[in-house]
Design a protein around this motif. Structure first.
Motif, mmCIF file in Angstrom:
data_model
loop_
_atom_site.group_PDB
_atom_site.id
_atom_site.type_symbol
_atom_site.label_atom_id
_atom_site.label_comp_id
_atom_site.label_asym_id
_atom_site.label_seq_id
_atom_site.Cartn_x
_atom_site.Cartn_y
_atom_site.Cartn_z
ATOM 1 N N ASN A 155 50.741 38.063 40.321
ATOM 2 C CA ASN A 155 50.272 37.483 39.067
ATOM 3 C C ASN A 155 49.010 36.655 39.238
ATOM 4 O O ASN A 155 48.307 36.403 38.278
ATOM 5 N N GLY A 156 48.743 36.198 40.458
ATOM 6 C CA GLY A 156 47.662 35.248 40.679
ATOM 7 C C GLY A 156 48.189 33.844 40.449
ATOM 8 O O GLY A 156 49.134 33.629 39.701
ATOM 9 N N ALA A 180 52.830 34.691 42.949
ATOM 10 C CA ALA A 180 51.443 34.307 43.222
ATOM 11 C C ALA A 180 50.621 35.531 43.623
ATOM 12 O O ALA A 180 49.470 35.681 43.204
ATOM 13 N N HIS A 181 51.215 36.405 44.408
ATOM 14 C CA HIS A 181 50.516 37.617 44.831
ATOM 15 C C HIS A 181 50.364 38.603 43.672
ATOM 16 O O HIS A 181 49.292 39.173 43.474
ATOM 17 N N GLN A 237 47.939 30.946 47.102
ATOM 18 C CA GLN A 237 47.488 32.216 47.629
ATOM 19 C C GLN A 237 47.586 32.244 49.148
ATOM 20 O O GLN A 237 47.865 33.266 49.746
ATOM 21 N N ASN A 251 47.081 31.418 38.781
ATOM 22 C CA ASN A 251 46.957 30.935 37.403
ATOM 23 C C ASN A 251 47.184 32.051 36.392
ATOM 24 O O ASN A 251 46.650 32.014 35.298
ATOM 25 N N GLY A 252 47.972 33.043 36.761
ATOM 26 C CA GLY A 252 48.233 34.183 35.887
ATOM 27 C C GLY A 252 49.075 33.808 34.684
ATOM 28 O O GLY A 252 49.606 32.698 34.590
#
Length: 137
Positions: A93-94, A90-91, A134, A96-97
């Protein structure tokens, strides 16, 4: 490692980590972004296992983590690794990466008695994990 465990009557485990979506990362940002992502993933995995554990590449899109002496205890390690990977992804890639991850594990000798069988068992057990929000990362 399987040969060593067999000859010594020891246990060991294998965790497989595979990333999906690297082709989208490559198409948008180029090959170097994929190489950077995989290098970061290796460093992250290495930092989150014991010094005696072995982190190695598994195919073009993943890693294998060999965990000596962890046979029946692999579920504890697996759950810890999955939680950490979800936060890291999550950190990195984001939420919704483009990159997703699947993780599976197998233990020797419970799941398989050969190296090939151990890899097959871990691959068959793979399931996608959700990137942490996030806030959790």
């Amino acid at each position: 490692e399987v040969h060593r465990a067999t000859s010594r009557g020891e246990e060991l485990s294998l965790i497989l980590v595979r990333f999906q979506g690297l082709e989208r990362l490559r198409a948008f940002y180029g090959q170097q972004s994929v190489l950077d992502f995989l290098a970061d993933a290796h460093d992250f995995l290495k930092e989150n296992v014991r010094r005696l554990d072995i982190v190695c590449r598994y195919g073009n899109d993943g890693f294998g983590i060999v965990l000596p002496f962890t046979g029946g205890h692999v579920t504890v390690v697996y759950q810890r690794i999955v939680a950490k990977i979800a936060g890291w992804l999550a950190h990195r890639n984001g939420a919704n990466g483009p990159v997703a991850v699947s993780v599976g594990f197998a233990a020797f000798p419970e799941s398989a008695r050969t190296c090939e069988g151990l890899v097959r068992s871990a691959a068959a057990a793979m399931s996608p994990i959700e990137a942490a929000s996030q806030k959790a990362a």
